[in-house]
Design an enzyme around this catalytic site. Sequence first.
Site, PDB file in Angstrom:
ATOM      1  NE  ARG A  37      -4.165  -1.826   1.706  1.00 36.75           N
ATOM      2  CZ  ARG A  37      -5.395  -1.656   2.122  1.00 36.75           C
ATOM      3  NH1 ARG A  37      -5.698  -0.679   2.935  1.00 36.75           N
ATOM      4  NH2 ARG A  37      -6.348  -2.467   1.731  1.00 36.75           N
ATOM      5  CE  LYS A 198     -12.361  -3.274   6.155  1.00 35.42           C
ATOM      6  NZ  LYS A 198     -11.707  -3.311   4.842  1.00 35.42           N
ATOM      7  N   GLY A 351      -7.598  -4.998   0.533  1.00 39.02           N
ATOM      8  CA  GLY A 351      -6.266  -5.126   1.101  1.00 39.02           C
ATOM      9  C   GLY A 351      -5.911  -6.570   1.390  1.00 39.02           C
ATOM     10  N   GLY A 374     -14.068  -2.617  -0.815  1.00 37.56           N
ATOM     11  CA  GLY A 374     -15.390  -1.981  -0.850  1.00 37.56           C
ATOM     12  C   GLY A 374     -15.479  -0.989  -2.012  1.00 37.56           C
TER      13      GLY A 374
END
Length: 394
Positions: A37, A198, A351, A374
């Site tokens: 990242r 999530k 991720g 997302g």
Amino acid sequence: MQKKTVRDEGVSGKRVLVRVDFNVPMNRNGKIEDDTRIRVCLPTITYLIHHSARVILCSHLGRPHGQVDEHLRLGPVARRLSELLQRSVVPLREAIGPEVMRVVSEMKDGEVVLLENLRFYPGEEDNDPGFARELSLLADLFVNDAFGASHRAHASVVGMAEYLPCVAGLLMEKEIEQLTSLFEDPARPFAVIIGGAKVGEKIRILENIIPKVNLVLVGGGMAATFLKGRGCDVGISAVEPDKIELVRRIMQKAESLGVRVLLPEDVVVAEKLEADETAWVVRVEEIPADRRIADIGPLTIMEFTNELKKCRTVVWNGPMGVFEIPRFSNGTKSISEVIAGLSATTVIGGGSTAEAVTQLGLADKMTHVSTGGGASLQFLSGKTLPGVAVLADK
Ligand code: ADP
Ligand code: MG
């Protein structure tokens, strides 16, 4: 792309606030387990350095819920970035306030600082105008390079638009261009695989994805809420009770549109999600009351594999199990291998999902590995991402 990027703005001598997604996996001792990242943001950061901007980076890390958490400071990230850039990156202990103002006002062209974790401030996730304004006072221009956070209406994602000109970073540009062309006229059958942790955030997006796809495969932590919605007991698995209604609505909507939603038939269960736990496979109707779902089972892997082999477009977000622990990594590993072997358009997002695929050495077998989970799902749903909507048009 219709949105302006850093290349469309003069940046020389300007203070440029760059929202990046440095939400890296980090252990309790501040060791970064995977720096992907950070690396993916290097093009924008080096562009700004080479064009004599004063680079003020900001990011979230983890979920400190509006409070300082010593384990979630961005210092280790600044050190890693500094190694990658081979120049100094000054870590600040705050994100706003007089001390930050002072440091920024003394910056020279081409210098880089990293503000402290934005989520130490409740105003970040609440998109509080006061917090957004204070942050904006640090800069002359705002660059959003955090594609993975752009589906969230947080202060550092959408709040800057009130106060600063906003443009896309180079990673943001690349993601938008790739995903736009991949989702424009997808080959069918089109499957979306959804898993991970999530649940609340992704379920809401899934509702809008149903009309776009032919098949939905559900695994990971997500499966528990779906199984519960179908009347299955899932032991002590984490379930989002307020999402059960939504799950039922999604399943009805899918049925009425002829979209198939497949849930696991069997799962690996354990008492705790830890490495030395005893674990075994059960059918979903027989999950013990004192056990939780940790992975999808072999029958499910077989069923998902058969379905995926027929597909010509596959989008995957969210691991099939707690893949960080070897004994719960079978589902994620098997599905990664199947997708890597397909002659189809394959998009991996998120991720953890990207991390799993990369660890297995399969990332370059995929059509596109997105930095957003997302965010890539919301992109697929056709709904504009709030963080993209506020960027200036060309
Ligand atoms: P991504 O980062 O790919 O978007 P998420 O952040 O939603 O995915 O979720 C990733 C996390 O989900 C991983 O840390 C993984 O361990 C966890 N996970 C997967 N399956 C389960 C499960 N059955 N129960 C609890 N956590 C799970
Ligand atoms: Mg994640």
